[in-house]
Design a protein around this motif. Structure first.
Motif, short mmCIF file in Angstrom:
data_model
loop_
_atom_site.label_atom_id
_atom_site.label_comp_id
_atom_site.label_asym_id
_atom_site.label_seq_id
_atom_site.Cartn_x
_atom_site.Cartn_y
_atom_site.Cartn_z
N ALA A 142 -41.82 -6.45 -13.93
CA ALA A 142 -42.25 -5.08 -14.28
C ALA A 142 -43.66 -4.79 -13.76
N ILE A 143 -44.48 -5.83 -13.72
CA ILE A 143 -45.87 -5.68 -13.25
C ILE A 143 -45.90 -5.55 -11.72
N LEU A 144 -45.02 -6.28 -11.05
CA LEU A 144 -45.09 -6.40 -9.59
C LEU A 144 -44.23 -5.36 -8.87
N VAL A 145 -44.29 -4.14 -9.34
CA VAL A 145 -43.54 -3.07 -8.70
C VAL A 145 -44.38 -2.42 -7.60
N ASP A 146 -43.71 -1.65 -6.74
CA ASP A 146 -44.42 -0.98 -5.65
C ASP A 146 -45.22 0.23 -6.13
N ASP A 147 -44.80 0.82 -7.24
CA ASP A 147 -45.42 2.07 -7.70
C ASP A 147 -46.91 1.90 -8.01
N ALA A 148 -47.64 2.97 -7.73
CA ALA A 148 -49.06 3.00 -8.08
C ALA A 148 -49.20 3.30 -9.57
N ARG A 149 -50.23 2.72 -10.18
CA ARG A 149 -50.61 3.13 -11.53
C ARG A 149 -51.88 3.99 -11.44
N PRO A 150 -52.35 4.55 -12.58
CA PRO A 150 -53.55 5.39 -12.51
C PRO A 150 -54.71 4.66 -11.83
N GLY A 151 -55.40 5.33 -10.96
CA GLY A 151 -56.54 4.73 -10.27
C GLY A 151 -56.14 3.92 -9.04
N GLU A 152 -54.86 3.95 -8.71
CA GLU A 152 -54.37 3.21 -7.54
C GLU A 152 -53.70 4.16 -6.57
N ARG A 153 -53.46 3.65 -5.35
CA ARG A 153 -52.56 4.31 -4.41
C ARG A 153 -51.31 3.45 -4.28
N ARG A 154 -50.33 3.97 -3.58
CA ARG A 154 -49.07 3.24 -3.47
C ARG A 154 -49.29 1.89 -2.79
N ARG A 155 -48.71 0.87 -3.39
CA ARG A 155 -48.90 -0.50 -2.89
C ARG A 155 -47.98 -0.73 -1.69
N PRO A 156 -48.49 -1.35 -0.62
CA PRO A 156 -47.66 -1.55 0.58
C PRO A 156 -46.43 -2.42 0.28
N VAL A 157 -45.30 -2.02 0.82
CA VAL A 157 -44.02 -2.67 0.53
C VAL A 157 -44.05 -4.16 0.92
N ARG A 158 -44.50 -4.44 2.14
CA ARG A 158 -44.49 -5.85 2.59
C ARG A 158 -45.37 -6.73 1.71
N LEU A 159 -46.53 -6.19 1.32
CA LEU A 159 -47.44 -6.94 0.46
C LEU A 159 -46.77 -7.25 -0.88
N MET A 160 -46.12 -6.25 -1.46
CA MET A 160 -45.49 -6.46 -2.77
C MET A 160 -44.30 -7.41 -2.65
N GLN A 161 -43.57 -7.34 -1.53
CA GLN A 161 -42.48 -8.31 -1.31
C GLN A 161 -43.04 -9.73 -1.31
N ALA A 162 -44.15 -9.92 -0.64
CA ALA A 162 -44.75 -11.26 -0.58
C ALA A 162 -45.27 -11.69 -1.95
N MET A 163 -45.86 -10.75 -2.69
CA MET A 163 -46.37 -11.08 -4.03
C MET A 163 -45.20 -11.43 -4.96
N ALA A 206 -59.79 -2.90 -6.00
CA ALA A 206 -59.78 -4.04 -5.07
C ALA A 206 -58.38 -4.57 -4.78
N GLY A 207 -57.39 -4.20 -5.58
CA GLY A 207 -56.09 -4.86 -5.53
C GLY A 207 -55.09 -4.27 -4.56
N ALA A 208 -53.82 -4.53 -4.84
CA ALA A 208 -52.73 -4.15 -3.95
C ALA A 208 -52.63 -2.64 -3.75
N GLY A 209 -53.06 -1.87 -4.75
CA GLY A 209 -53.06 -0.41 -4.63
C GLY A 209 -54.41 0.12 -4.18
N GLY A 210 -55.28 -0.79 -3.70
CA GLY A 210 -56.61 -0.42 -3.22
C GLY A 210 -56.95 -1.23 -1.98
N MET A 211 -58.06 -1.98 -2.04
CA MET A 211 -58.59 -2.65 -0.86
C MET A 211 -57.62 -3.63 -0.20
#
Lengths: 306, 306
Positions: free
Chosen positions: A23-44, B156-161
């Motif tokens: 649930a934590i390691l989803v692609d969606d951004a949370r407040p204060g974030e931008r969308r997390r890159p797909v490849r990065l999240m796949q690796a995480m 700094a994280g996946a949705g940032g830097m």
């Protein structure tokens, strides 16, 4: 408690941790974030999901239960610690570090993806651990969240896990000759694996806001358990079968790594492991049968086969 | 404010940051730690001391001053952000990432030491940043410390830097074709450099416990300044002289990196940079002359030569 009941509790905790990490390691951004890159999240996710005993969060969850912590708080704190553990495996497996190709029976992150992605995935997991701890969802009291962040940072940093990995590389003789005696190996192991395991126990006491004397006994327990775990790990590497262990074994000796099997011999290492388990159990003397699960955990780290 | 007075304030902040980072990056253990390995700390000091404009902590210090923050709190929060910035440079410079040999006119950490040490030094700096923020010495109120940790982790994280660096590698075409348009480049830059710069401003507002409307205006300022900084960086790389800049220039084009100079042309990028500086300054309209230093900072990021 019956060993069987222990296995059930360990498995139940592992399932809760897996679900929460997913649930934590989803692609969606949370407040204060931008969308997390797909490849990065796949690796995480490759690094953090689908494997492992989840021993560290199990210790946090069960210590939290013993101390009357809110269940969600102990689970989230345990997941943050597991994220740090997973990041450390990703970075330790890198070609310039231990150069491992298999982890938990699957390709390591830099093999499944590439080296740059693996470095960033590790960085992302480490950063996310502090995000999880600092989130109000972890605990209502800011003082508790702050103590978790500070404790994890010290256990994981240059005076803890990262420093232990540095000592481990130095012990291979990379930076000049290094002949480590038993005291230096114990210090190395207390930093590399002991600090995070001990903090996993302490985190349960922190989220349960345990009184100072209970915290002190649990700290003794965590330190002894962490040390026992690493001696058992050295023995597993020495005796183990890589198919069962899920990673390359016998590599410590091949790499000239500093281990207590090398320093004490296999029998000496087994005796040391047993003494540490006794010490861990003795530290819980003031707790009743509700601490049996932690007593069983101390025995478990010494006899596990993976 | 006279440009000269601005330079004095920038220099004064840089000296305070250097001294505080040196005090943080000692070999000695603090409570809850063991002694930090000498080689690791040498590498961490190599990465974090003796260079840089210290623009991020400068922004935290000056925003903190504007919001009435305790000076020590703003300094420590700024130093934590600088540790994150320095770690990101160490990892970005690695052979598997940007493969840079020179940084701030000196060998990069993996050249001065080795690759494994550089990875660990970066990990240690990142971890230490959260340790610094969570320490009671940073701010008396646990809520403020918690907001700093959460904010830095998200920036700094996946949705940032870290996510921005992942986008940057992808934009080189490493993982398949990638032709980025201007919106994608802006998103990449907002993550890779913008998020931390914007957080440096926000951290000053957090330690000063600024009211919500002031925080909102300062957030607008931070976002515009961060974007201006990166366009200016792209222009510097395009126009720059590597001796003055202290790192290899012209490498963006050589590496096929996504830059706004490539997307907008040099004149378009210059116009965009100027518009962002105007936007940053306009967001401060509700503040009096005490915000002149931040207005000057917005101009500075666009005209700096290094």
């Amino acid at each position: 408690m019956l060993p069987n009941a222990f296995q059930v509790r360990l498995q139940t905790a592992a399932e809760a941790v897996e679900a929460h990490l997913a649930a934590i390691l989803v692609d969606d951004a949370r407040p204060g974030e931008r969308r997390r890159p797909v490849r990065l999240m796949q690796a995480m996710r490759h690094a953090a999901l689908g494997g492992g005993k989840r021993l560290r969060p199990f210790l946090t969850i069960e210590t939290g239960r013993l101390c009357g912590a809110p269940e969600a708080a102990a689970l989230r704190a345990g997941c943050a610690i597991e994220l740090v553990h997973c990041y450390s495996l990703v970075h330790d497996d890198l070609p310039s570090m231990d150069d491992d190709e298999v982890r938990r029976g699957r390709p390591t992150v830099h093999r499944a993806f590439d080296e740059a992605t693996a470095i960033l995935a590790g960085d992302g997991l480490l950063t996310l651990a502090f995000d999880v701890l600092a989130d109000e969802a972890t605990h209502a009291r800011a003082e508790v969240r702050g103590a978790l962040v500070a404790g994890l940072a010290r256990a994981a940093g240059a005076g803890g896990m990262v420093g232990g990995q540095m000592h481990d590389l130095a012990a291979e003789g990379r930076f000049g000759t290094a002949a480590l005696g038993e005291p230096e190996i114990r210090e190395l192991q207390a930093m590399k694996t002991g600090a995070i395991l001990a903090f996993a126990v302490r985190a349960g006491a922190l989220v349960g806001e345990a009184p100072a004397d209970a915290r002190r006994h649990l700290d003794t327990y965590g330190a002894a358990l962490g040390a026992a775990f690493q001696v058992a790990d050295d023995l597993l590497d020495y005796e183990g079968d890589s198919a069962a262990v899920g990673k390359r074994t016998g590599k410590d000796a091949a790499a000239g790594k500093a281990t207590l099997v090398a320093a004490l011999g296999p029998d000496g290492a087994r005796a040391r492991c047993a003494a540490l388990v006794d010490e861990a159990i003795a530290s819980l003397v003031g707790f009743g049968p509700e601490a049996d699960i932690l007593r069983e955990a101390a025995r478990f780290v010494a006899v596990r086969r993976t």
